[in-house]
Design a protein around this motif. Structure first.
Motif, PDB file in Angstrom:
ATOM      1  N   PHE A 165     -48.205  62.722  86.532  1.00 47.70           N
ATOM      2  CA  PHE A 165     -48.172  62.465  88.092  1.00 47.70           C
ATOM      3  C   PHE A 165     -47.255  63.748  88.520  1.00 47.70           C
ATOM      4  N   ALA A 166     -46.198  63.967  87.767  1.00 48.28           N
ATOM      5  CA  ALA A 166     -45.445  65.434  88.076  1.00 48.28           C
ATOM      6  C   ALA A 166     -46.158  66.430  87.670  1.00 48.28           C
ATOM      7  N   PHE A 173     -56.356  67.066  92.236  1.00 47.36           N
ATOM      8  CA  PHE A 173     -55.078  66.339  91.742  1.00 47.36           C
ATOM      9  C   PHE A 173     -55.436  65.214  90.890  1.00 47.36           C
ATOM     10  N   LEU A 202     -51.201  70.960  91.684  1.00 42.61           N
ATOM     11  CA  LEU A 202     -51.657  70.901  92.969  1.00 42.61           C
ATOM     12  C   LEU A 202     -51.191  72.365  93.858  1.00 42.61           C
ATOM     13  N   CYS A 226     -48.754  67.364  90.345  1.00 44.13           N
ATOM     14  CA  CYS A 226     -48.151  67.788  91.611  1.00 44.13           C
ATOM     15  C   CYS A 226     -47.736  69.157  91.378  1.00 44.13           C
TER      16      CYS A 226
END
Lengths: 278, 329
Positions: free
Chosen positions: A68-69, A201, A75, A72
């Motif tokens: 997830f990090a 993402f 992104l 991000c």
């Protein structure tokens, strides 16, 4: 479902739909069903104790959290890269454009070995970082970097065509109506890019969660420290505990599906909103 | 065109089949035997052709021992398996692919060559590592693969345990010793070759726990000016076993060749090749000849200290076993 009732503009719906369902079943649904069948060998209590064991939870946290990090980071970085590639002309632009695809094309193990060699404590980047007290290889930070590496092209390649197609007249209109540069970006450009950014993402995130080859070399693989969930699955397999391995896989699958589903909904919502405002 | 050539083609095929059969074997092995079997296969093929007139092609497959066993269970058509530990072949036998008493079929527990676990250190031995106790000194970083995924790593672990047990006589102390040892390990690679790469090429760690043959190979490959081998006072007698996979050879009709292949490992030539690749030969004569090449280490067997593989496996490496507990705290 009025579209189906109306005369279709393109022929062959029955045939293509049949092929779609057959192909998806053969290639995706049946193998995934096998996963559930194997897991069903466990009683629910066994399943629960396997997937809630502290070590499993930690590995899932590492895989999903870092993915997830990394997504991000991708992104933001991906958006900046696309912006530069699409909106500016500079020498070597085509080369940079091609470089973006390298993580797609490179075998993941090669990426992993290259990154590990680079960031090991005697590596080109690892040595100066170690002097600063930062250890990258064999820590969660290394996993994070590997996940950024393999995820970046997903954001760039999904946003690029949308940004290319974006009507510059909209920006000009915004400016004519007195919008500042920042207002144009925030209220005109970003909303149109949001659906594509979210797709990028989601893809980068999904890829990083399941990534094995590029991560395994740099991870260090210490249980409860830097062990990723896919490695735990491999470990269970080496113990000849197939059902326990598939149990972890099932949990990953469900989580990934839920996250992708939610992202899809958000994307849908963003799309309809941007259409409404446009 | 095709019709005209067909009889000739068919004739050719029959002719070659009548002259000599070409047998093909698949040897599924573990990581550090690549060089050994590349060498051995050439020699066996030549000897086999001389004896039987048949040509034989041998394909090799290498990987982590446990993963290799799993591939065979899942259907990889291995005529013979030559793995890192008996437990992995037992797992194949438990699925009914070969007889459960496979280990009695060939001499010396079906292990034609042995090895042990030694230390590989950097030139000059900067951390002064002489024996197992030195590995626990603060600031010493130890490289060893994950016993969950690597057969070689299990030998490493058991060697350390056996040393501490022999020295103290207490399982409590041994457990504490191994627990502290793994606190000094910064990275757990999935296989023995991976750990060698981490230590040798990435320059990570002060000491590599390695198969003796792997350590010699690293010194040979990278030069004695970079690495030194340190033999501990006590270590484990590692017996990598070999076996014919019954269901596969019976289906393919390769039993005779496969059995000849494994027997050849015990021949003078086979033993010589093993010694040349830094495996300790079983044959007393060949062993004597290469005596100088191997360090004198006090070796104990897994049966003596741990009561066999199955027991060691359940106690130490199974889920919730001692190794898992080490990583809980």
């Amino acid at each position: 479902m009025t579209a189906v009732a109306q005369r279709r503009s393109l022929p062959g719906f029955g045939l293509t739909m049949g092929l779609t369902i057959t192909w998806l079943s053969l290639m995706i649904l049946i193998p995934l069903a096998g996963l559930f069948v194997k897991t069903a060998e466990l009683s629910f209590a066994e399943f629960w104790s396997t997937v809630t064991a502290p070590r499993t939870l930690h590995a899932l946290k590492i895989s999903f959290g870092l993915a997830f990090a990394a997504a991000c980071v991708n992104l933001v970085a991906g958006l900046v890269i696309v912006w530069a590639l699409v909106r500016y002309r500079f020498p070597g632009r085509r080369i940079f454009d091609a470089i973006v695809d390298i993580p797609f094309a490179l075998p993941t193990a090669v990426a992993g070995i290259a990154l590990t060699t680079l960031f090991a404590q005697k590596g080109w980047l690892g040595a100066p970082l170690a002097a600063l007290g930062i250890k990258v290889a064999f820590t969660p930070l290394g996993i994070f970097l590997a996940m950024i590496f393999i995820g970046i092209p997903f954001v760039v390649r999904t946003v690029q065509p949308v940004l290319l197609d974006l009507d510059t007249e909209l920006e000009e209109a915004a400016e004519c109506l007195g919008a500042s540069r920042w207002q144009t970006i925030w209220r005109v450009i970003l909303p149109s890019l949001t659906p594509a950014l979210l797709t990028g993402f989601a893809l980068a995130f999904a890829r990083a969660v399941g990534e094995y080859g590029s991560v395994i070399f740099i991870a260090g693989n210490l249980p409860n420290v830097s062990e990723i969930a896919p490695l735990l699955i491999v470990i269970r397999l080496s113990e000849f505990r197939y059902a326990d391995a598939t149990a972890i896989a099932v949990v990953m699958l469900i989580f990934s599906f839920l996250i992708i589903f939610v992202l899809n909904r958000i994307q849908h919502w963003a799309q309809s909103r941007s259409l409404a405002t446009a | 065109m095709l019709r005209r050539f067909f009889p000739i083609l068919a004739g050719l095929l029959v002719a070659t089949a009548a002259n000599a059969a070409d047998v093909s074997l698949l040897n599924v092995s573990y990581d550090p035997t690549r060089e050994l079997y590349a060498d051995f296969n050439k020699s066996f093929a030549a000897a086999y052709q001389k004896d039987s007139g048949n040509t034989v092609t041998i394909k090799q497959s290498h990987g982590g021992s446990g993963a290799q066993a799993r591939s065979v269970i899942d259907g990889l058509q291995a005529d013979v398996v030559t793995l890192a530990l008996a437990y992995d072949i037992d797992a194949i036998a438990n699925k009914g692919l070969l007889a459960k008493d496979w280990q009695k079929r060939l001499p010396q527990n079906s292990s034609p060559y042995t090895s042990t676990i030694v230390f590989l250190v950097r030139k000059g031995n900067p951390k002064g590592i002489k024996d197992w106790d030195d590995l626990l000194k603060s600031g010493v970083s130890v490289i060893t693969p994950n016993p969950k995924t690597s057969g070689g790593a299990r030998w490493n672990y058991l060697a350390a345990w056996g040393y501490a047990l022999k020295k103290s006589g207490s399982a409590e102390v041994a457990r504490d010793f191994v627990g502290k040892l793994y606190k000094q390990v910064p990275v757990l690679d999935t296989g023995a070759r991976g750990s060698t790469v981490t230590f040798v090429e990435r320059g990570v760690g002060d000491v590599l726990l390695a198969w003796e043959n792997e350590a010699y190979l690293a010194v040979k490959e990278f030069g004695a000016d970079k690495f030194e081998i340190v033999a501990p006072s006590v270590s484990i007698l590692a017996e990598p076993p070999v076996a014919v996979v019954d269901t596969v050879v019976d289906k393919k009709g390769t039993r005779a060749t496969a059995e000849a292949y494994l027997k050849y490992l015990y021949s003078k030539d086979g033993q010589e090749i093993a010694a040349r690749n830094f495996y300790r030969p079983r044959d007393p004569e060949i062993a004597k000849k290469h005596e100088g090449a191997f360090a004198k280490v006090d070796l104990f067997t897994i049966d003596d200290v741990f009561g066999g593989w199955t027991k060691a496996q359940t106690e130490h490496f199974a889920d919730g076993g001692v190794f898992d507990k080490i990583y809980k705290n």
